[in-house]
Design a protein around this motif. Structure first.
Motif, PDB file in Angstrom:
ATOM      1  N   ASP A 237       0.838  -1.181   0.000  1.00  8.30           N
ATOM      2  CA  ASP A 237       0.000   0.000   0.000  1.00  8.30           C
ATOM      3  C   ASP A 237       0.877   1.236   0.000  1.00  8.30           C
ATOM      4  O   ASP A 237       2.017   1.206   0.451  1.00  8.30           O
ATOM      5  CB  ASP A 237      -0.906   0.023   1.230  1.00  8.30           C
ATOM      6  N   GLY A 238       0.327   2.332  -0.490  1.00  8.20           N
ATOM      7  CA  GLY A 238       1.078   3.583  -0.535  1.00  8.20           C
ATOM      8  C   GLY A 238       0.524   4.459  -1.630  1.00  8.20           C
ATOM      9  O   GLY A 238      -0.502   4.152  -2.245  1.00  8.20           O
ATOM     10  N   THR A 239       1.211   5.537  -1.914  1.00  9.32           N
ATOM     11  CA  THR A 239       0.741   6.461  -2.931  1.00  9.32           C
ATOM     12  C   THR A 239       0.909   5.876  -4.317  1.00  9.32           C
ATOM     13  O   THR A 239       1.756   5.014  -4.551  1.00  9.32           O
ATOM     14  CB  THR A 239       1.501   7.789  -2.850  1.00  9.32           C
ATOM     15  N   ARG A 240       0.094   6.326  -5.254  1.00  7.95           N
ATOM     16  CA  ARG A 240       0.225   5.904  -6.643  1.00  7.95           C
ATOM     17  C   ARG A 240       0.860   6.998  -7.489  1.00  7.95           C
ATOM     18  O   ARG A 240       1.106   6.803  -8.679  1.00  7.95           O
ATOM     19  CB  ARG A 240      -1.152   5.552  -7.219  1.00  7.95           C
ATOM     20  N   ARG A 241       1.126   8.133  -6.894  1.00  7.23           N
ATOM     21  CA  ARG A 241       1.728   9.242  -7.633  1.00  7.23           C
ATOM     22  C   ARG A 241       2.657   9.997  -6.693  1.00  7.23           C
ATOM     23  O   ARG A 241       2.321  10.264  -5.548  1.00  7.23           O
ATOM     24  CB  ARG A 241       0.649  10.175  -8.176  1.00  7.23           C
ATOM     25  N   ILE A 242       3.850  10.336  -7.184  1.00  5.16           N
ATOM     26  CA  ILE A 242       4.844  11.015  -6.366  1.00  5.16           C
ATOM     27  C   ILE A 242       5.523  12.092  -7.206  1.00  5.16           C
ATOM     28  O   ILE A 242       5.788  11.895  -8.402  1.00  5.16           O
ATOM     29  CB  ILE A 242       5.887  10.004  -5.823  1.00  5.16           C
ATOM     30  N   ARG A 243       5.797  13.218  -6.583  1.00  4.42           N
ATOM     31  CA  ARG A 243       6.519  14.281  -7.284  1.00  4.42           C
ATOM     32  C   ARG A 243       8.020  14.002  -7.238  1.00  4.42           C
ATOM     33  O   ARG A 243       8.536  13.556  -6.216  1.00  4.42           O
ATOM     34  CB  ARG A 243       6.228  15.642  -6.649  1.00  4.42           C
ATOM     35  N   ALA A 244       8.696  14.282  -8.326  1.00  2.00           N
ATOM     36  CA  ALA A 244      10.151  14.130  -8.357  1.00  2.00           C
ATOM     37  C   ALA A 244      10.765  15.016  -7.272  1.00  2.00           C
ATOM     38  O   ALA A 244      10.364  16.166  -7.083  1.00  2.00           O
ATOM     39  CB  ALA A 244      10.690  14.514  -9.731  1.00  2.00           C
ATOM     40  N   GLY A 245      11.726  14.452  -6.541  1.00  2.00           N
ATOM     41  CA  GLY A 245      12.358  15.184  -5.453  1.00  2.00           C
ATOM     42  C   GLY A 245      11.717  14.945  -4.108  1.00  2.00           C
ATOM     43  O   GLY A 245      12.251  15.373  -3.084  1.00  2.00           O
ATOM     44  N   GLU A 246      10.573  14.261  -4.081  1.00  2.00           N
ATOM     45  CA  GLU A 246       9.890  13.983  -2.828  1.00  2.00           C
ATOM     46  C   GLU A 246       9.980  12.482  -2.515  1.00  2.00           C
ATOM     47  O   GLU A 246      10.483  11.694  -3.310  1.00  2.00           O
ATOM     48  CB  GLU A 246       8.431  14.438  -2.896  1.00  2.00           C
ATOM     49  N   SER A 247       9.486  12.114  -1.344  1.00  2.00           N
ATOM     50  CA  SER A 247       9.530  10.708  -0.929  1.00  2.00           C
ATOM     51  C   SER A 247       8.131  10.227  -0.576  1.00  2.00           C
ATOM     52  O   SER A 247       7.218  11.034  -0.338  1.00  2.00           O
ATOM     53  CB  SER A 247      10.465  10.528   0.267  1.00  2.00           C
ATOM     54  N   PHE A 248       7.964   8.925  -0.548  1.00  2.00           N
ATOM     55  CA  PHE A 248       6.710   8.334  -0.101  1.00  2.00           C
ATOM     56  C   PHE A 248       7.025   7.080   0.698  1.00  2.00           C
ATOM     57  O   PHE A 248       8.152   6.571   0.667  1.00  2.00           O
ATOM     58  CB  PHE A 248       5.791   8.002  -1.285  1.00  2.00           C
ATOM     59  N   GLU A 249       6.045   6.617   1.438  1.00  2.00           N
ATOM     60  CA  GLU A 249       6.234   5.444   2.276  1.00  2.00           C
ATOM     61  C   GLU A 249       5.474   4.261   1.688  1.00  2.00           C
ATOM     62  O   GLU A 249       4.258   4.310   1.512  1.00  2.00           O
ATOM     63  CB  GLU A 249       5.731   5.709   3.698  1.00  2.00           C
ATOM     64  N   LEU A 250       6.208   3.214   1.373  1.00  2.00           N
ATOM     65  CA  LEU A 250       5.602   1.955   0.936  1.00  2.00           C
ATOM     66  C   LEU A 250       5.341   1.110   2.167  1.00  2.00           C
ATOM     67  O   LEU A 250       6.240   0.889   2.978  1.00  2.00           O
ATOM     68  CB  LEU A 250       6.545   1.230  -0.017  1.00  2.00           C
ATOM     69  N   ARG A 251       4.116   0.636   2.312  1.00  2.00           N
ATOM     70  CA  ARG A 251       3.732  -0.180   3.465  1.00  2.00           C
ATOM     71  C   ARG A 251       3.431  -1.598   2.996  1.00  2.00           C
ATOM     72  O   ARG A 251       2.557  -1.815   2.158  1.00  2.00           O
ATOM     73  CB  ARG A 251       2.515   0.429   4.160  1.00  2.00           C
ATOM     74  N   LEU A 252       4.169  -2.538   3.533  1.00  2.00           N
ATOM     75  CA  LEU A 252       3.993  -3.960   3.225  1.00  2.00           C
ATOM     76  C   LEU A 252       3.380  -4.627   4.447  1.00  2.00           C
ATOM     77  O   LEU A 252       4.017  -4.697   5.500  1.00  2.00           O
ATOM     78  CB  LEU A 252       5.332  -4.596   2.859  1.00  2.00           C
ATOM     79  N   THR A 253       2.158  -5.075   4.325  1.00  2.00           N
ATOM     80  CA  THR A 253       1.410  -5.602   5.462  1.00  2.00           C
ATOM     81  C   THR A 253       1.234  -7.106   5.338  1.00  2.00           C
ATOM     82  O   THR A 253       0.833  -7.611   4.289  1.00  2.00           O
ATOM     83  CB  THR A 253       0.029  -4.926   5.565  1.00  2.00           C
ATOM     84  N   LEU A 254       1.546  -7.802   6.424  1.00  2.00           N
ATOM     85  CA  LEU A 254       1.331  -9.248   6.510  1.00  2.00           C
ATOM     86  C   LEU A 254       0.122  -9.494   7.403  1.00  2.00           C
ATOM     87  O   LEU A 254       0.077  -9.027   8.551  1.00  2.00           O
ATOM     88  CB  LEU A 254       2.549  -9.956   7.098  1.00  2.00           C
TER      89      LEU A 254
END
Length: 360
Positions: A237-254
């Motif tokens: 889960d996480g964002t589907r769109r990100i601006r260049a130069g920024e960060s996002f958090e990918l969440r892997l859930t079990l």
């Protein structure tokens, strides 16, 4: 033979990644370049090569198997040329083999020499069927590229072959694998596919196609990807769109079934496999430090071991560099874990989730 080489290219690429054998990956790359150079004429793929001569028009399985191997090579090397070549092959496959009236793919192209009938292979033999591999390919390319047209073709195939998925799924295991990957990544689509398949074929709703929420179409905002191995469901889960130069958090859930647990990222015993994550990122994306849960101490076998139970989330920060290429970019997350109950431990499993985000 082009199709056999496609399977071997994928096998060498994946084996090279698993065993850290760069020579295997290089062998896969050389084979891919040879096939794309020697087994094409006037932009058309050919079937076979021997003693310096390429001959015969390629069949459906040649396009599907080779494109699958090229996607494996792309995910292992991160080189975009393999992704581009795979997409070109899939687009040619759709253009020349797709049945515009009923759906599914014919074994021979629409410009092949005249035959009494053009058949559609769906049952697996010593190698996967052409339609089974084509369906897996369409779903995989949809998840990697984010292009909805590939998913639309796959959905039509599942409606067409709903009766086989109901009555003989083990005879068409690659078609079944494609359906599972599609349904896990598109919540709510299963009910729509099975009811549509029943309407079109007149055979009734396909058993085993578990009903879900109503179809939400291309605007679905569920998990980026989802898969199950034994008692564990893994989702990204996480964002589907990100601006260049920024960060996002990918969440892997079990999500772990009651009565089961998986080993933590830091098991206290050497004979237990740690939960781990391996990322395959395209150029311009950089992962940060992964944040694993600490785990809870569970009394097992007379000792307390750090394990994960219930629902746990692994967090991975990912930075999009300012110079990152704009557009859809593929991500692959491989989550490895070992499931146990209070009596036994299963062999370590690996779930591979493929999806894409858009850099703007």
């Amino acid at each position: 033979v082009t199709s056999w080489n496609g399977l071997m290219i994928g096998a060498y690429a994946r084996t090279g990644r698993v065993f850290d054998r760069r020579d295997y990956v290089e062998a896969a790359s050389r084979a891919a370049r040879f096939v794309l150079r020697a087994l094409r004429r006037d932009g058309r793929l050919l079937r076979s090569w021997r003693a310096g001569e390429s001959r015969l028009p390629a069949y459906l399985e040649d396009h599907a198997f080779l494109a699958w191997g090229l996607l494996d090579l792309h995910e292992v090397t991160g080189e975009s040329e393999w992704m581009n070549e795979a997409r070109d092959l899939v687009d040619a496959m759709i253009d020349r083999f797709w049945d515009p009236e009923e759906g599914g793919f014919f074994f021979v192209a629409n410009d092949h020499e005249s035959l009494i009938a053009r058949t559609k292979e769906v049952f697996d033999q010593a190698v996967p069927s052409g339609n089974g591999m084509a369906a897996r390919l369409l779903v995989r390319l949809w998840l990697l590229s984010g292009e909805g047209r590939y998913e639309e073709y796959a959905a039509k195939m599942f409606r067409l072959f709903a009766g086989i998925l109901e009555h003989a799924p083990r005879a068409a295991e690659h078609l079944l694998l494609a359906f599972m990957a599609w349904s896990e990544s598109k919540p709510g689509a299963v009910a729509a596919a099975s009811s549509a398949g029943a309407s079109e074929s007149g055979r009734g709703q396909a058993a085993g196609l578990a009903p879900g929420a109503t179809e939400s179409g291309g605007g679905t905002r569920g998990p980026l990807a989802r898969a199950q191995r034994g008692p564990v469901i893994v989702s990204a889960d996480g964002t589907r769109r990100i601006r260049a130069g920024e960060s996002f958090e990918l969440r892997l859930t079990l999500e772990i079934e009651p009565g089961w647990h998986v080993q933590s990222a830091n098991p206290s015993r050497n004979d237990r496999a740690a939960t781990s994550v391996e990322l395959g990122l395209a150029e311009g994306l950089t992962p940060g430090e992964m944040k694993f849960p600490e785990g809870s101490l569970a009394p097992l076998g007379g000792e307390k071991l750090p394990v994960y139970t219930g629902r746990v989330t692994i967090r991975v920060p990912i930075q999009a560099d300012p110079s990152a290429p704009r557009g859809k970019t593929p991500l692959v997350a491989r989550v490895r874990f070992q499931s146990c109950d209070d009596k036994r431990c299963l062999a370590p499993e690996q779930v591979e989730l493929s999806f894409s985000v858009e850099v703007v």
